[in-house]
Design an enzyme around this catalytic site. Sequence first.
Site, PDB file in Angstrom:
ATOM      1  N   ASP A   1       0.755  -1.655  -0.063  1.00  0.00           N
ATOM      2  CA  ASP A   1      -0.201   0.069  -0.277  1.00  0.00           C
ATOM      3  C   ASP A   1       1.397   1.712   0.132  1.00  0.00           C
ATOM      4  OD1 ASP A   1      -2.297   1.717  -0.019  1.00  0.00           O
ATOM      5  OD2 ASP A   1      -0.931   1.973   2.364  1.00  0.00           O
TER       6      ASP A   1
ATOM      7  N   GLU B   1       1.773  -0.259  -4.794  1.00  0.00           N
ATOM      8  CA  GLU B   1       0.725   0.920  -5.411  1.00  0.00           C
ATOM      9  C   GLU B   1       1.447   2.353  -5.272  1.00  0.00           C
ATOM     10  OE1 GLU B   1      -2.993   2.915  -3.800  1.00  0.00           O
ATOM     11  OE2 GLU B   1      -1.135   2.596  -2.677  1.00  0.00           O
TER      12      GLU B   1
END
Length: 603
Positions: free
Chosen positions: A245, A299
Amino acid sequence: MLNRRLTSAIAPFFAVAMSFSSLQTVSAATPVSTTPVSQDNIQKSEQLPAWWKQAVFYQIYPRSFKNTNGSGVGDINGIIEKLDYLKNLGIDAIWINPHYASPNKDNGYDISDYQDIMKEYGTMEDFDRLISEMKKRNMRLMVDVVINHTSDQHPWFIQSQSGKDNPYRDYYFWKDGKDGKEPNNYPSFFGGSAWEKDAKSDQYYLHYFAKQQPDLNWDNPKVRQDLYKMLKFWLDKGVSGMRIDTVATISKIPEFPDLSENQKKDFDEAYTQGPNLHKYIHEMNKEVFSHYDVVTAGEIFGVPATDSIRFTDRRREELNMAFTFDLIRIDVDPKAKWRRTDWTLSKFRQTVNTSDKTAGQYGWNAFFLDNHDNPRVVSHFGDDRPKWRVPSAKALATVILTQRATPFIYQGTELGMTNYPFKSIDDFDDIGVKGSWKDLVETGQVSKEEFLKAARVTSRDNARTPFQWDATENAGFTTGKPWLKVNPNYKEINAASQINDPDSVLNYYRKLIQLRHDIPALTYGEYHDLDLNNDTVYAYTRIDGNEKYLVIVNFKENSVNYKLPEDISIQSTVVESNAKSPIEQNATSIKLAPWQSGIYKLN
Ligand code: BGC
């Protein structure tokens, strides 16, 4: 992540924009090239094969997938129950959004215990069973690791907050204010300042996201070692993939300089400029990932696609692939990033092309057109009105599964699930929408109506409504009260009604996934766009030695005569959607029906 600040708005229905209905002739401007498109052009032999390049991934947002105990929140047992559905679809690997203990201020992206399971989702035994049930089916699990920040309820933060001398103080960023104000002008992705004042110590702590998500201090080696230990804990359990993330924001600029006025307009990128970013990712690779057969997908929100290679070039030993956002954000209004403008197919394909050429021979991309942070693909890039929903959902499926990148299918996309008809601000759950409402509506900068119009098409909640399993109450998602409302169209759009329908979106996905598995050129073959400026028909070739394929997608609700480049001749049809007339062998042009798509074998 696009919509955490409500970065977009107005639905781009090409269909509405088109004013003609008769046949239009469009020709491919560039012939299929016999010379390399760029020096990064690759042949299969040059691209190292890997299971994660060949795999078709499916993203599960566990909260909204399947609930088994009547709580109204999806759970791990629900995922296990549906593994056969996914296996039958042809899925090889599953990415699940965070499954860790969390107070759920940001639906699991605020972790209070990295080594425990979110109580709503079940127990560690359930998680272990998920892995073993997946192994039995030869499927792999990718977990979501949130290492940029924790929850403010994590014991590290509780300690850190307890006093300036606490050994955990330096696990986070604490700064004195400047002239009675925040230490600098950083905004938070979820609205307001990125600094929160702590009454006890009179200092501020940093949070790029919600104030309940304090940023970890990666410059502290102890933080890094604790995080590496945590990653190994999950890898030792048999996890095969990690989606990392917001990895591009883990390194901060130590002096915390103010953002310039220009940077403030687009601070996503500014937050990815930490000087030690690549050093830390490389270290994490060496200390953790290099010891396992694991795929890592970063990401990298905020990083332009052209820079993604710094993360994925295999010679740099950082990550295996990256999720970039230039494509999914092509319609963000540069003047007001919380809303959308129209987009064009030429811009879409130019963005895909740039990403492909950037990955080149040494990098690799993850390909996605929706996820838990973005609107539904058929509502965004297709046409979700009843007449065109199915044809455009299939056309987009053809695009997703024929790229030189690993395809990620978001739950429900395989059914053609659509955006939700939100009516008022109370219909939203998304912390991003609520933060933007405060910043924009409550300050009088944007009217309620204008804001809602934008939120309706951009909100992350569009993708988070419960999965539509069948036509029974709550779409078969739960016997209790769903945590977020089910889309009212569930009686018409649901898995049960599509499973045995050979013409369903679901069965078209199944067919394409099978083809992706059977035809290596669809994974490794060179990608060549036939006409980057064509705004109607998206056509490209995938060529792997003598194996040559043409992919064609009509992005309009009109029929089109598509003239093939002179050096292309079709041998046979591999698969088609919404086609009305068969393609003749060696045809020089193709009559494409509205939203027709297909894969054709070339001579
Ligand atoms: C996730 C979001 C989340 C944010 C903060 C993102 O990239 O995809 O859903 O809100 O990170 O963790």
